[in-house]
Design an enzyme around this catalytic site. Sequence first.
Site, PDB file in Angstrom:
ATOM      1  N   LYS A 165       3.640   4.618  10.804  1.00 36.98           N
ATOM      2  CA  LYS A 165       3.168   3.460  11.542  1.00 36.98           C
ATOM      3  C   LYS A 165       3.176   2.247  10.634  1.00 36.98           C
ATOM      4  CE  LYS A 165      -0.163   2.535   9.875  1.00 36.98           C
ATOM      5  NZ  LYS A 165      -1.239   2.203   8.953  1.00 36.98           N
ATOM      6  N   HIS A 195      -1.939   9.617  11.666  1.00 38.65           N
ATOM      7  CA  HIS A 195      -2.630  10.745  11.044  1.00 38.65           C
ATOM      8  C   HIS A 195      -4.050  10.939  11.547  1.00 38.65           C
ATOM      9  CE1 HIS A 195      -4.166   7.640   8.285  1.00 38.65           C
ATOM     10  NE2 HIS A 195      -5.093   8.488   7.928  1.00 38.65           N
ATOM     11  N   LYS A 199      -6.729  14.678  12.559  1.00 39.37           N
ATOM     12  CA  LYS A 199      -8.039  14.967  11.955  1.00 39.37           C
ATOM     13  C   LYS A 199      -8.785  15.986  12.819  1.00 39.37           C
ATOM     14  CE  LYS A 199      -8.678  10.392   9.879  1.00 39.37           C
ATOM     15  NZ  LYS A 199      -9.276  10.430   8.547  1.00 39.37           N
ATOM     16  N   GLU A 233     -14.208   0.107   6.177  1.00 37.30           N
ATOM     17  CA  GLU A 233     -13.791   0.709   4.905  1.00 37.30           C
ATOM     18  C   GLU A 233     -14.365  -0.117   3.756  1.00 37.30           C
ATOM     19  OE1 GLU A 233      -9.607   2.664   5.099  1.00 37.30           O
ATOM     20  OE2 GLU A 233      -9.391   0.698   5.961  1.00 37.30           O
ATOM     21  N   ASP A 252      -2.580  -2.640  11.316  1.00 35.81           N
ATOM     22  CA  ASP A 252      -2.746  -1.509  10.400  1.00 35.81           C
ATOM     23  C   ASP A 252      -3.671  -0.442  10.991  1.00 35.81           C
ATOM     24  OD1 ASP A 252      -2.470  -0.104   7.940  1.00 35.81           O
ATOM     25  OD2 ASP A 252      -4.382  -0.908   7.229  1.00 35.81           O
ATOM     26  N   HIS A 257      -4.347   3.526  14.856  1.00 38.99           N
ATOM     27  CA  HIS A 257      -5.359   4.580  14.846  1.00 38.99           C
ATOM     28  C   HIS A 257      -6.461   4.440  15.904  1.00 38.99           C
ATOM     29  CE1 HIS A 257      -3.366   5.576  11.200  1.00 38.99           C
ATOM     30  NE2 HIS A 257      -3.938   4.679  10.443  1.00 38.99           N
ATOM     31  N   LYS A 343     -11.415  -4.076   5.774  1.00 40.52           N
ATOM     32  CA  LYS A 343     -11.472  -3.749   4.351  1.00 40.52           C
ATOM     33  C   LYS A 343     -12.678  -4.447   3.713  1.00 40.52           C
ATOM     34  CE  LYS A 343      -7.413  -1.671   4.381  1.00 40.52           C
ATOM     35  NZ  LYS A 343      -7.366  -0.201   4.380  1.00 40.52           N
TER      36      LYS A 343
END
Length: 501
Positions: A165, A195, A199, A233, A252, A257, A343
């Site tokens: 991605k 991903h 999970k 994060e 991102d 996600h 972030k």
Amino acid sequence: MTAPSVAKPVTHGGIHRPEEHVIVLFGATGDLAKRKLLPGLFHLAAAGLLPRRYRIIGTSPASFAISTEEFRDHARQAAEDFCITKPAHEADCWAEFAPRLSFAPADPGDYGALTDEVARAEKEIGGTVRRLFHLAVPPAAFTPVVGMLGASGLATDRSRVIIEKPFGTDLKSAIELDQAVHAVFGESQIYRIDHFLGKESVDNILAFRFANGLFEPVWNRSHIAYVQIDVPETLSIEGRADFYDKTGAYRDMIVTHLFQVLGFVAMEPPTALSAQQLRGEKTKVFDAMRPIDVRHVVRGQYEGYRREPGVASDSQTETMIALRAEVDNWRWKGVPFYLRSGKSLGAGRQVITLGFHEPPMRMFKTHRKDIPDGRRNEIIIDFADPGSITTKFLAKEPGAEMTLGSEQMLFTYANSFAAANALEGYERLILDAMLGDQALFTSSDGILRLWEISEPLLTNPPAVEAYAPGSWGPDSVNALIEPHHWHLPQSGLAPGGVGGR
Ligand code: BG6
């Protein structure tokens, strides 16, 4: 080419193992390969989940080329640093794994070394061998690399391709990329990876919702007042300026996600957990989503971001984003879905919160002052490995009066199941790709729809607002979800404490 690639798992000692494979890792010296893919492949090997015979060929443009010996050292260090199975402790496993790694450079006009290496690896393995190409390269390189796979003849009927991605950067580029990939591979050979969908705790959403009679009946607008999907994060951009400054938090994290997680939270029960049904139900959710309304979006940028090496001094890229999404269907009409990620925020968490409507409270004269309105009944799914689920409810405090306190029931993976069988997201998905199972990979129509609803935001983004590193973003992030409150940050996490602000 449209040849179907039918899954043919091979069983060895009761475990499904894929057929013999040559795995070609594009971007083999990059960050993703170092942190996730090489450690993940080693973990799969140690768990006995790679094929009985396989080879892994690392590749990169000639300007980044390394020798096979250097590649093996690089992979060993990556596994040492990022894999739960350490080569130093599992010397036998490493000794079996390392000789199967080799390196060959490849550029779009110059791929002879790679095709020779693939031929050599297949000869060594013998018999009919599948090829798996993993494109862990920057988005701008997807089309040239896929073109090279076509031109070189590396892409055959027995090949599959994993594409990282973000799949495109907007609707137009995603359509173009889709066409370029379909010119070489059939849809059944294409594995667009996200991903988060590998999970354990994200897959457990399906088990939690659909394997229990307890939750699904209340999983709708009649009972749920809001949903939050929150992935703050603490990491900053960690030297990824080149990728990040062109990408930003929305592309991102959200359009990939978090929207995929939203798909699992919001979907109707699929008739089976197979690729067609699961992807179909997810796409229906995306079809029902309204275009993003920029009035309900906050873009933030942490102070100091523009001084990061490689970032433009006037960059308008958002390093955090919070927004309200809406799923306009019978189940979810009127329920806001609040999404946040960024972030350099106050904590690193991956949390879904479902907040329930309040019942009439007249009969309860007193409750503790520290339980905010609307925060009394929540289901909180923490999907950071190893994951947990908490349900929060009100209970009578012991004493002569009917005084209410906030309590919780807690399930944690760590205390409930053996972690030994757990696979990381990438590990599970690489295994699935080798087994030919596309259920947890994203479909082309689903992704195109997500870019379509993103158009208003991408063409008319609100200005970025500064926030202090380590904070929870600009103040407008809280205003965005009023009268609700973000579940994070929490206070009083200890059992028996009162959650929320
Ligand atoms: C990646 C993003 O896809 O996911 C990163 O590019 C992010 O920016 C990462 O940090 C988060 O994934 P995980 O599983 O490491 O928490």
